[in-house]
Scaffold this motif. Structure first.
Motif, PDB file in Angstrom:
ATOM      1  N   GLU A 195       0.819  -1.207   0.000  1.00 30.44           N
ATOM      2  CA  GLU A 195       0.000   0.000   0.000  1.00 30.44           C
ATOM      3  C   GLU A 195       0.856   1.262   0.000  1.00 30.44           C
ATOM      4  O   GLU A 195       0.552   2.242  -0.688  1.00 30.44           O
ATOM      5  N   VAL A 196       1.935   1.243   0.784  1.00 35.05           N
ATOM      6  CA  VAL A 196       2.817   2.416   0.819  1.00 35.05           C
ATOM      7  C   VAL A 196       3.531   2.576  -0.516  1.00 35.05           C
ATOM      8  O   VAL A 196       3.714   3.699  -1.013  1.00 35.05           O
ATOM      9  N   ASN A 197       3.920   1.467  -1.140  1.00 32.14           N
ATOM     10  CA  ASN A 197       4.530   1.545  -2.467  1.00 32.14           C
ATOM     11  C   ASN A 197       3.559   2.127  -3.492  1.00 32.14           C
ATOM     12  O   ASN A 197       3.950   2.913  -4.358  1.00 32.14           O
ATOM     13  N   THR A 198       2.304   1.736  -3.385  1.00 32.67           N
ATOM     14  CA  THR A 198       1.288   2.279  -4.290  1.00 32.67           C
ATOM     15  C   THR A 198       1.123   3.779  -4.079  1.00 32.67           C
ATOM     16  O   THR A 198       1.019   4.550  -5.041  1.00 32.67           O
ATOM     17  N   ALA A 199       1.101   4.191  -2.810  1.00 36.46           N
ATOM     18  CA  ALA A 199       1.000   5.620  -2.506  1.00 36.46           C
ATOM     19  C   ALA A 199       2.205   6.370  -3.056  1.00 36.46           C
ATOM     20  O   ALA A 199       2.076   7.507  -3.548  1.00 36.46           O
ATOM     21  N   ASN A 200       3.359   5.733  -3.003  1.00 33.45           N
ATOM     22  CA  ASN A 200       4.586   6.363  -3.480  1.00 33.45           C
ATOM     23  C   ASN A 200       4.543   6.635  -4.982  1.00 33.45           C
ATOM     24  O   ASN A 200       5.114   7.619  -5.474  1.00 33.45           O
ATOM     25  N   ASP A 201       3.869   5.754  -5.713  1.00 32.11           N
ATOM     26  CA  ASP A 201       3.756   5.923  -7.165  1.00 32.11           C
ATOM     27  C   ASP A 201       3.068   7.238  -7.529  1.00 32.11           C
ATOM     28  O   ASP A 201       3.310   7.793  -8.609  1.00 32.11           O
ATOM     29  N   ALA A 202       2.212   7.709  -6.631  1.00 33.26           N
ATOM     30  CA  ALA A 202       1.465   8.939  -6.906  1.00 33.26           C
ATOM     31  C   ALA A 202       2.203  10.201  -6.449  1.00 33.26           C
ATOM     32  O   ALA A 202       1.743  11.318  -6.683  1.00 33.26           O
ATOM     33  N   CYS A 203       3.337  10.030  -5.785  1.00 31.25           N
ATOM     34  CA  CYS A 203       4.086  11.189  -5.279  1.00 31.25           C
ATOM     35  C   CYS A 203       4.962  11.783  -6.385  1.00 31.25           C
ATOM     36  O   CYS A 203       5.486  11.053  -7.229  1.00 31.25           O
ATOM     37  N   PRO A 204       5.142  13.092  -6.370  1.00 27.55           N
ATOM     38  CA  PRO A 204       6.036  13.716  -7.354  1.00 27.55           C
ATOM     39  C   PRO A 204       7.474  13.253  -7.146  1.00 27.55           C
ATOM     40  O   PRO A 204       7.848  12.803  -6.056  1.00 27.55           O
ATOM     41  N   ALA A 205       8.269  13.387  -8.191  1.00 32.03           N
ATOM     42  CA  ALA A 205       9.636  12.874  -8.171  1.00 32.03           C
ATOM     43  C   ALA A 205      10.484  13.468  -7.056  1.00 32.03           C
ATOM     44  O   ALA A 205      11.378  12.817  -6.526  1.00 32.03           O
ATOM     45  N   ASP A 206      10.205  14.714  -6.690  1.00 29.53           N
ATOM     46  CA  ASP A 206      11.016  15.365  -5.660  1.00 29.53           C
ATOM     47  C   ASP A 206      10.472  15.170  -4.248  1.00 29.53           C
ATOM     48  O   ASP A 206      11.011  15.712  -3.288  1.00 29.53           O
ATOM     49  N   LYS A 207       9.389  14.382  -4.125  1.00 28.96           N
ATOM     50  CA  LYS A 207       8.805  14.133  -2.794  1.00 28.96           C
ATOM     51  C   LYS A 207       8.415  12.671  -2.639  1.00 28.96           C
ATOM     52  O   LYS A 207       7.341  12.340  -2.144  1.00 28.96           O
TER      53      LYS A 207
END
Length: 314
Positions: A195-207
């Motif tokens: 789930e955290v990896n999935t959330a990470n996919d939606a984060c901008p490259a610098d965050k």
């Protein structure tokens, strides 16, 4: 609640007393004096005990025992693969003996089948591929998912959600709705890691989220206690238990989410063993043993009313 890559190996417990006095230490796999709590995910009035529930009075059921395939009962043992780093479900006591509510349930299942249960500590990610060869069954808080059902059969026996944990008072102002740019601790191969990896996919490259993935839950908890991570995410019973071991250093954040069913893993297509396990779980539910085991470990809120073979994934 564990998924995909799966969970991992047991290690010696870290002392709760050391946690209070030594900054580098984290949670312990040893039971606290009281039951665990995690936003309603795992608490009951009973205190956890490393002695577990005495299943010696559980009687063999000849009809159920007759269903067990010869390949399983030929040596008189029920070999159960489990990752004993996941208190209070399965962990090692001071003598390095497997204990926990999954362990007690496994022993009770063996009694019903007329077999001696042999819990075998393993890395989590090696259990499912070894069902039917190295292990007769796997009991290690496996969440039932469609992907896993392609590899093994399941018999349902419990349910659990997910819980976030942060430092007491949430000094970092953690918000689970905004994970981008944060350091988050998870156990390797769990639903929570995915789930955290999935959330990470939606984060901008610098965050991007800095995901601290550890094989042991003790290490996951330590990462938050020591400030390496702002929060950890884990099964609700496990999170509640881990929090209880930190001497008040951590607390649950928000409500438990994503409650899903867990199951006993069985060799794919072994309908005889499927039926034997399902009938054995049902018998333990009906005679009260199941409820008493969960009460002993303070996890009655995860009980289910009906055990099923390959139920639909939540």
């Amino acid at each position: 609640m564990k998924i995909n890559a799966l969970k991992s190996l047991a290690a010696a417990a870290i002392s709760a007393a050391m946690l209070v006095s030594v900054a580098a230490c984290g949670t312990s796999d040893q039971p606290a004096s009281g039951g665990s709590t995690s936003g309603g995910g795992s608490a009951s009035g009973s205190a956890a005990s490393s002695q577990g529930y005495d299943v010696s009075a559980v009687a063999k059921d000849d009809a159920i025992a007759a269903l067990v395939p010869d390949s399983v009962k030929s040596d008189g043992k029920l070999t159960v693969g489990m990752d004993t780093s996941y208190a209070p479900a399965e962990f090692l006591d001071d003598s390095q003996k497997p204990v926990g509510y999954d362990v007690d349930l496994a022993k009770a299942l063996g009694k019903v089948m007329g077999l001696e249960t042999e819990p075998v500590t393993s890395t989590f990610d090696s259990i499912l591929p070894s069902i039917g060869s190295k292990y007769d069954i796997g009991i290690s808080s496996f969440t039932i998912t469609d992907e896993r059902k392609e590899a093994v059969d399941f018999v349902s026996y419990y349910k659990a959600g997910s819980t976030w944990a942060v430092k007491k008072g949430n000094p970092e102002k953690f918000d689970s709705a905004n994970l981008c740019g944060l350091k988050i601790a998870v156990q390797t191969g769990t639903t929570q890691e995915e789930e955290v990896n999935t959330a990470n996919d939606a984060c901008p490259a610098d965050k991007k989220i800095e995901i601290l993935s550890s094989k042991l839950q003790t290490d996951v908890t330590t990462n938050v206690v020591t400030g390496k991570a702002v929060a950890f995410y884990a099964d609700s019973p496990v999170a509640g238990y881990a929090i209880s071991q930190t001497g008040g250093k951590l607390e649950a954040f928000g409500e438990d989410v994503g409650v899903a069913t867990q199951g006993v893993a069985i060799k794919k297509g072994d309908s005889q063993m499927d039926e034997a396990v399902q009938k054995a779980v049902t018998k333990l539910m009906e005679d009260g043993t199941y409820g008493k085991i969960l009460e002993q470990w303070g996890v009655t809120s995860g009980s289910i009313d009906k055990s099923e073979i390959n139920p639909a994934a939540d």
